[in-house]
Each structure stands twice: as structure tokens, then as C-alpha cells.
Design an enzyme around this catalytic site. Sequence first.
Site, PDB file in Angstrom:
ATOM      1  N   LYS A 556       0.876  -1.176   0.000  1.00  0.00           N
ATOM      2  CA  LYS A 556       0.000   0.000   0.000  1.00  0.00           C
ATOM      3  C   LYS A 556       0.909   1.221   0.000  1.00  0.00           C
ATOM      4  O   LYS A 556       2.128   1.078   0.152  1.00  0.00           O
ATOM      5  CB  LYS A 556      -0.904   0.024   1.237  1.00  0.00           C
ATOM      6  CG  LYS A 556      -0.135  -0.198   2.561  1.00  0.00           C
ATOM      7  CD  LYS A 556      -1.061  -0.288   3.768  1.00  0.00           C
ATOM      8  CE  LYS A 556      -1.781  -1.602   3.909  1.00  0.00           C
ATOM      9  NZ  LYS A 556      -3.187  -1.535   3.577  1.00  0.00           N
ATOM     10  N   ARG A 557       0.346   2.421  -0.173  1.00  0.00           N
ATOM     11  CA  ARG A 557       1.183   3.625  -0.073  1.00  0.00           C
ATOM     12  C   ARG A 557       1.939   3.628   1.253  1.00  0.00           C
ATOM     13  O   ARG A 557       1.457   3.110   2.262  1.00  0.00           O
ATOM     14  CB  ARG A 557       0.312   4.878  -0.194  1.00  0.00           C
ATOM     15  CG  ARG A 557      -0.160   5.172  -1.616  1.00  0.00           C
ATOM     16  CD  ARG A 557       1.001   5.405  -2.573  1.00  0.00           C
ATOM     17  NE  ARG A 557       1.612   6.702  -2.364  1.00  0.00           N
ATOM     18  CZ  ARG A 557       1.343   7.786  -3.093  1.00  0.00           C
ATOM     19  NH1 ARG A 557       0.504   7.726  -4.095  1.00  0.00           N
ATOM     20  NH2 ARG A 557       1.941   8.924  -2.836  1.00  0.00           N
TER      21      ARG A 557
END
Length: 820
Positions: A556-557
Site C-alpha cells: 500500500k502507499r
Amino acid sequence: MPQTHNEHAPLNLSLNSVKQSLTNHLIFSIGKDPITATDRDWFFTLANVVRDRLIEGWMETMRRYYENDAKRVYYLSMEFLIGRSLMNSVLNIGFIDEVKQACIDAGVELDRVTELEFDAALGNGGLGRLAACFLDSMATIGLPGYGMGIRYEYGMFNQKIENGWQVEHPDNWLRYGNPWEFPRPEVLYPVKFGGRVVEYRNEHGRMHHHWMEDDEVMAMAYDTPTPGFGAKTVNNMRLWSAKASRDFDLKYFNEGNYIKAVEDKNESENLSKVLYPDDTTAMGRELRLKQQYFFVSASLQDIIYRFLKHHSDFGELPDKVAIQLNDTHPSIAIPELMRLLVDNHDLEWDRAWDITSRTFAYTNHTLMPEALETWPVSLFEAILPRHLQIIYEINQRFLQGVMHRFPGDTELLRRMSIIDESRGRRVRMAHLAIVGSHHVNGVAQIHSDLMKTTIFADFERYYPGKLTNITNGITPRLWLNQANPGLAQLATRHIGKGWITDLGKLRQLSALADDSGFQAEFRAVKRANKEKLAAILAHKLRLDVNPDSLFDVHVKRIHEYKRQLLNVLHVITLYNRIRSNPALEVVPRTVIFGGKAAPGYAMAKLTIKLINDVADIVNHDPATRGLLKVAFLPNYDVSTASEIIPAADLSQQISTAGTEASGTGNMKLALNGALTIGTLDGANIEMKEEVGAENIFIFGLTAEEVARTKNDGYDPWSHYHANSELKWALDMIASGYFSPDQADRFLPIFNNLTRDGDHYLLLADYNTYIAAQERVDSLYRHPEQWTRCAILNVAGMGKFSSDRTIGEYASKIWGARPVL
Ligand code: 26W
């Protein structure tokens, strides 16, 4: 309508037809002899073959909507994170077998060719990918849904890792052309900027506002057909590209200033040049506000043009058009529609406001204060002076209503105002979006509840019923059928293929959870996926991993609130345990990270470096006896997600409770048979309800406990001193154990987690996290129990289909129906 549309040569999905098209396109569209054709030539050839077979459905769909005078839904979004389209279209059309065979017959290696397609990465992360899943679902259920956004010339940057650090490279995705888009040079709208507003009274004494702009840019449409599953419905995504306006050029040409004219042309075309790679802090950048207005203005002109083709009474607009604002990014649409109705179409304010506020709805995707958009009034004044006036008018009328209901509460007025007067006058886009929308939704139950009780509590009281929840979902077409053909085929063999469009059917797999034959098949699929990922890690990172080890995935980011650092603390703890106890029986693990950091987010970038430096030490230390490997897979995007997710055993969803609005990666991983280790945050809570508490590893403080802990004065040092393993891990980071070439490199991380207050409470959750990881290990030692649990996770993901999500938007918010 003239019936001329069926006179072209028939195209079909038969093998012969596909083979014929393949040869024809290679020669006549690409202009290549099969002898000299490259893989890329074959990619474009195949794309043409597939595209041909979308177009009839596309045209038929548009005609169907027109003939039914259907209510249309416009999904306005700054981001659409589509990924690749070739295989998605082939699978949705339903001729994969013919395509495969035609490729074999032509001597084309399909797998290699599909790899040559650039991802359409016109988004940052969750919000943009959600928009793409929604397009797929709208088309699959036959809903007249139009995606509208920006055709960025450069999408999300490409991440390379150099010496452990993230380096950003431009994403020149259009370099070889985009075979899926249709340029519409005739669909062109002017978008104005700057200037001033002149007021005058007309002959009837009514006040008018004339915006004398000083810049004009043209927005040109590019259309992309977006097929649903079965391709009965093929919807349209319309993206706007900035083109210099001819008038604008002429001004300088007439003055004989050719160079200046061309320079200005370049400047105005910068509007759609690049996606802002930032989803963490809303920086008040002028170009971003201009991008927002640019695509919103073009979209609204286009929507009104289409509406006026068969309607003349704007009173019908809310019955024929629903506009969904994907976060506040397009919320300038509210004053823009008011401007068009009042200034250009002469409607009275009250009538225009009634129409406007019954047309828009707004989705909030984050509670994080730093991500809520506000713009300086001065910037607005300079770029959109008329909109600022309209916002003032909206605000004045709104505050009058508040005053009327809650007389004397000036503090309330200050809090609810669309203009924030406390930090040098700023426009609060979320307040504008709430006031101008008939519904506001959060994206998971906890998020919507927190929205109502915290950031928007005043609005919940003022507009009861306006704020609501619609839990996010993901498309099963991409995230199971396409990304994980092994598991998809296994499910289909046992329960039929109905799950592809009715994900609730996966529940039937629960009956097989204890079936040893099914378990063996399920494990074989996972094992094959892990081998494929292991080969990718070997190829890309020159890292050998054991496919029998537990694949622990955190993708994920990179953001502090998502707590990749908590995962790192666990990795270091495991490393220390293994090193200090050679007899320790540990479950072999491969910890896989992926994700991009915003280019200006120093702590996130340093986190990537730490992961890579830890990987360097751990992976090369013989004391680990190969029991622990760490991998940072670069350039996490839709395509790499499709390779990683099917191979995951464990899904890390460990945000501080109350910070992750929903998450959607959590759903993708569980749908692919990973077990979740997670906090009671976002959609994790609803996933727990669906799969059962015994099939998910929940740990950590609840959102309420987080709030209380902070309130009571949180002291990270107390945890540091109370837990020797935690202290050991943190001290190693601080002292340069992982950065022998620069001992103080990671001191900022140590300080962040101690001296500076550990804002996201990593240390408070460390103990329960480690304990949860121990429960993971225990279960993994029992393959039958683990597999049972994984099967039940797949079986429980039915709720998280974006088809369900879109169905809820359609009935609860849009008042729109499928048109079949
Ligand atoms: C720079 C301004 C800005 C601020 C916020 C740009 C983009 C954002 C987005 C709201 C970030 C985002 O993608 N949010 C995510 O949305 C997903 C879809 O609803 C959720 O699943 C994630 O939890 C949420 O973080």
C-alpha cells in the site's frame, strides 16, 4: 434515428474471425510484415483486435441509454487507476480461448505480449483504484455510468530503488500510443481562468454577473470504452486533455510575437500534463486547483449539452443526472453548476440551488486533517473570481439557516462556515461539498460513524440523514478472475462461475473448508502462485526465497498511519529472536513490502530506505539460517499488485485504529486466500464480521482507546522502557545497526517514535502485534487449520464486491437503475 449502424462487415468471436483480424491489423493498422513484427507490434495488433470487438457493444449501449432517456450517473474523479486493459477486455468479452489459440497459431507469446502494455496509472492509490473498480461494476450491472477525469500525460511516477532509496521517474505511458482511447477533437469546450467580474442590471432590473476572464484553455475529450463482464454493456470513460485555445494564440500572432504564442500554448497545455503524486497532504498548489476546475468545467458543459439534447427544463436535471464527487477534488463543480444555471441560463438563485443540491453527492475518503482540502481565498480570487463570489453567497445563505436554527451560537457558525477565518481565510472544500450535496458518504462503517461524530458532527446535527455509509468494494473480475486464474478455476469447478457477477456465491465454499481434497487443491493453487512470485523476486531483486515460507505481505502507499514501521519492528524482533536462540523453532517467513512514498514525504522515504537496509542485513546474515527474508518490491502498481496478492499468505492491515477510512487492499488479499493481521480499523471490522473473529488476527487499540490514550497524555517512552525486545529493536535502528555506513541515518525514525510523541501509537500496539504474529505462526504450523481459515476468508468476501457497493450507491444515492 437512421438505421445505418449495421452495415459494416461482421466481426465475431470465432477463432477464424480472430485469426483473420490479427493478420489484418498487423498489416493494415500497424503496417508490419509478420516476419519483422516485434512483441510490441503484436501488443498493438491484439489491442486492435480486442478493441474492434468492444465497439459495437459500446455504440449499442450509448443508443440504449439514449432511447430509454435513462438517468445518467457521472463519476467525477481526479484519478482513475485502471492498470492494463488487454486481458481485462478479453476476459470481459469472453473470448480468451480464441485469443490464446490465435496467438499460438500466429507464433505469438501472449504472456510476453501482455507484459508490454503500460499501466494506465492515473491515480495515487485507494481512491483512484476504487474509481476503476466502480467503472467495471457499473458496466457489469448495466448502469449508465460515465467516468469523467483528466487524461494526464504522465501518470503516477515509476519508483526505482537506488541504493535502497526511492527515486521517482516520469511515467511516460503514452509514449507508444494508447490503443484504447478515441480522441474526439470535435468535443472541445473552453475553460476560463482569471480576470474579473463585471456586474450590471439588465432591462428588467435583474442583477447580472459577467466574468471577463483573461485566460482560456480548451478541453478536448478522449473516450475509452469500458466493458462490463459479458460485455453486454460497454460504458464510456471520458478524460479531458488541455489544448491551447486558438483565440489565445491569435492575440500574440497578431502582435507578431510568434515565439510568445507558442510558449503560452505550451503553458496552457501543462494543465493535463501530470498527476499530483501526493495523497497525504493537500498542498495549496495553483496548478492543482486549475486542474480541478479544468476537468470539472469541461465535464459540466458536456453533461448539460447532453441533457439539453432532449430536455429543456432544468428542473428535470436531478431526475436525469446524478453527479458523484470522488472526494472534494471536483467539488468546485457545485459553484460551477450554479454559475452556469444563474449566469448563463438565467435561472433564479433559489431554483438553481435546489437543482444543484439535488444533483450532487459527495464521497469522503479520509478523516486525516492534513488531507482535507482548503484553498487560500486569495488564490481563488485570482483564478476563479466569480466562483468565489458564488461560494460567498452559498455560505451566507447557509449560515443564515444555521443561525436561524441555532440562534446566538457564533462558535458554531465559525466552525461550520465554508470559509475558515482562523488560518488566513481559506475555502473549506469539504464544507462546500456537504452543503451542496444531497448525500455525503463515508467508505466503511467505522469511517462513516467517525465522520458523523468527529469532523462533520455539526453537519450531522444540522442535516440529519444526509451523512451515510457505503462500504467500499473491489471488482471480482480483476482481483480474482483475472489476477488469480488458478483460484478462480478452482472455485468455478466446485460452485460454478456465478460468483464472477454474484460474489456472495463464494459462501458455498465454506462447505468445502474441511474437505481434505479441496484443501489440497486450494493449497496447490497458493503454492503455484507463491512459486511465480518467488521467481519474480529472484529476477527483480536477485533474492532467493523459500516458497514454503509464510509470505507476509504489506502493500500500500507508504504512510506513517499505515504503520509499515510497526511491521519493521516485528521483523527486527524476529531477527533478534532467531539470532539469539539458534535452537528456536520459527516458522520461516518472507516479509514482502511494496508501495510508493509521496516525493516530498521525508519520513515515508526514509521508511523505504530502512526496509531496504534491514533487508540487506537480515537477508545476508547466516545467523538467520534462511528463516527470515525481507523484500521490497519496487514500483507497486496495479500490475504488480496482481502478481503479489494471489501469492500472499498473510495480509498486513495494521493502521492505527480510526485512521484508515476503509482500505481495499485488505479485501483483495482476503479474496485471494490471505489471512489478515489487522487492527479494528476501516473495513477490517466488517471483514471480521463476515469471516468470523476466529478467522482473522485482530490486535491493538480500538479507535476509542486510541482517542482516550491520546487524551490521557500518551507517553511512548513508557512502552520503550517496559519492553526489552521493543527497546532493543528501536536502539538498533537509532544506533546504526542497519546503517553501518551512516550511523545516524535512522535517528529521525527513532525520534519520531519516541521523543516526538509516536503520533500513530506504534509502541502502544507493539506488544499485541507481536502476540498476534505469534498466533499467526502457531496456526501456520497446522496447514489444515490454516487452509481451512484461508478458504473461509475467500468464502466470506462476498460483501466486498464493488457490484454490491455500486448497487447501494444506485439505490440509496443516485436513484438510478440498470438499463438492460
Ligand atoms: C492531495 C490531496 C489528497 C488527499 C486525499 C489526494 C488524495 C486523497 C485521498 C483521499 C487518499 C485516498 O486514496 N484515500 C483512500 O481512499 C480509499 C478508497 O475509499 C480508502 O479505501 C482508503 O482507506 C483511503 O485512504
